[in-house]
Design a protein around this motif. Structure first.
Motif, short mmCIF file in Angstrom:
data_model
loop_
_atom_site.label_atom_id
_atom_site.label_comp_id
_atom_site.label_asym_id
_atom_site.label_seq_id
_atom_site.Cartn_x
_atom_site.Cartn_y
_atom_site.Cartn_z
N TRP A 117 0.85 -1.05 -0.09
CA TRP A 117 0.05 0.05 -0.01
C TRP A 117 0.88 1.12 -0.02
CZ3 TRP A 117 -4.69 0.66 -1.43
CH2 TRP A 117 -5.61 -0.37 -1.68
N SER A 118 1.82 1.06 0.67
CA SER A 118 2.87 2.61 0.72
C SER A 118 3.41 2.72 -0.85
CB SER A 118 3.94 2.23 1.45
OG SER A 118 3.53 2.11 2.95
N GLY A 119 3.69 1.62 -1.30
CA GLY A 119 4.16 1.69 -2.95
C GLY A 119 2.96 2.06 -3.74
N ILE A 120 1.57 1.78 -3.57
CA ILE A 120 0.61 2.29 -4.22
C ILE A 120 0.47 3.68 -4.26
CG2 ILE A 120 -1.84 2.09 -4.28
CD1 ILE A 120 -1.59 -0.87 -4.13
N VAL A 121 0.67 4.24 -2.79
CA VAL A 121 0.34 5.59 -2.65
C VAL A 121 1.50 6.34 -3.32
CG1 VAL A 121 0.63 7.26 -0.84
CG2 VAL A 121 -0.77 5.17 -0.48
N LEU A 122 2.81 5.97 -3.17
CA LEU A 122 3.97 6.71 -3.58
C LEU A 122 4.01 6.48 -5.00
CD1 LEU A 122 6.89 5.63 -1.19
CD2 LEU A 122 5.71 7.71 -1.28
N GLY A 123 3.46 5.51 -5.42
CA GLY A 123 3.45 5.41 -6.96
C GLY A 123 2.41 6.36 -7.89
N THR A 124 1.38 6.35 -7.08
CA THR A 124 0.30 7.27 -7.52
C THR A 124 0.65 8.83 -7.40
OG1 THR A 124 -1.27 5.40 -7.12
CG2 THR A 124 -2.08 7.66 -7.45
N ALA A 125 1.29 9.11 -6.27
CA ALA A 125 1.49 10.38 -6.09
C ALA A 125 2.67 10.83 -6.82
CB ALA A 125 2.12 10.59 -4.34
N ALA A 126 3.62 10.03 -7.43
CA ALA A 126 4.68 10.42 -8.03
C ALA A 126 4.37 10.35 -9.48
CB ALA A 126 5.82 9.62 -7.66
N VAL A 131 6.84 1.89 -10.20
CA VAL A 131 6.56 1.83 -8.59
C VAL A 131 5.26 1.25 -8.18
CG1 VAL A 131 6.56 2.92 -6.42
CG2 VAL A 131 8.24 3.76 -7.98
N LEU A 132 4.19 1.76 -9.08
CA LEU A 132 2.89 1.24 -8.87
C LEU A 132 2.79 -0.17 -9.20
CD1 LEU A 132 -0.11 2.25 -8.01
CD2 LEU A 132 -0.35 3.00 -10.49
N LEU A 133 3.23 -0.77 -10.28
CA LEU A 133 3.43 -1.91 -10.68
C LEU A 133 3.97 -2.79 -9.63
CD1 LEU A 133 2.32 -4.23 -12.92
CD2 LEU A 133 4.55 -3.55 -13.94
N GLY A 134 5.20 -2.23 -9.27
CA GLY A 134 5.97 -3.24 -8.17
C GLY A 134 5.12 -3.51 -7.10
N ALA A 135 4.39 -2.39 -6.41
CA ALA A 135 3.53 -2.37 -5.24
C ALA A 135 2.41 -3.53 -5.43
CB ALA A 135 3.02 -1.21 -5.15
N ILE A 136 1.79 -3.56 -6.78
CA ILE A 136 0.95 -4.41 -6.94
C ILE A 136 1.42 -6.01 -6.96
CG2 ILE A 136 -0.75 -5.29 -8.58
CD1 ILE A 136 -1.25 -2.30 -9.18
N VAL A 137 2.54 -6.05 -7.60
CA VAL A 137 3.38 -7.56 -7.83
C VAL A 137 3.47 -7.90 -6.17
CG1 VAL A 137 5.70 -8.62 -8.23
CG2 VAL A 137 4.15 -7.29 -10.01
#
Length: 154
Positions: A117-126, A131-137
């Motif tokens: 979820w931190s990756g989703i937040v950071l990937g979306t914000a940036a 980063v978003l795909l990595g967070a989902i993986v």
């Protein structure tokens, strides 16, 4: 004695309900055993804080259709973005609480969720799709790994 005949002692009908025949008299505790003297001091703050953040995340998520933006200083943020952030914080707190107590599976589950979820937040914000795909993986692989690991406990 037939089924329709009244019992000799009315209280004998309730003998299996607890002390004093379960009739609500003195000594008849209707609360489950061990809950007679629960106070706020008995509540565990770690899971309460974790649950409060997760509950806040749910509330912010449900607020999205009603409130389009929340103003935080000069920033205008959608409630659903704050929801993801609150969920990530709650999962980080949960990971710390449970890993510190030695509960590896529960702490690991919170940790995987926190990283994802931190990756989703950071990937979306940036605006970073990698980063978003990595967070989902991380979330998907972590869920599969935790499901496999949890089978050992059943």
């Amino acid at each position: 004695m037939s089924r329709d005949d009244p019992p000799e002692d009315d209280a004998s009908e309730y003998d299996d309900l607890g002390p004093n025949g379960g009739l609500g008299g003195a000594g008849d505790d209707l609360a489950p055993a061990g809950l007679e003297a629960v106070s706020l001091a008995d509540l565990d703050p770690g899971p309460l804080v974790t649950g409060a953040f997760v509950g806040l995340a749910g509330l912010l998520f449900l607020l999205q259709p009603v409130v389009p933006f929340v103003e935080l200083g000069a920033l205008r943020v959608r409630p659903v973005a704050l929801s993801a952030l609150a969920l990530a914080v709650g999962l980080w707190v949960g990971a710390a609480v449970y890993l510190r107590r030695g509960k590896r599976l529960v702490g690991g589950a919170h940790g995987v969720g926190a990283v994802g979820w931190s990756g989703i937040v950071l990937g979306t914000a940036a605006g970073n799709g990698t980063v978003l795909l990595g967070a989902i993986v991380v979330l998907v692989v972590g869920m599969v790994a935790l499901a496999v690991e949890s089978r050992r406990y059943t």
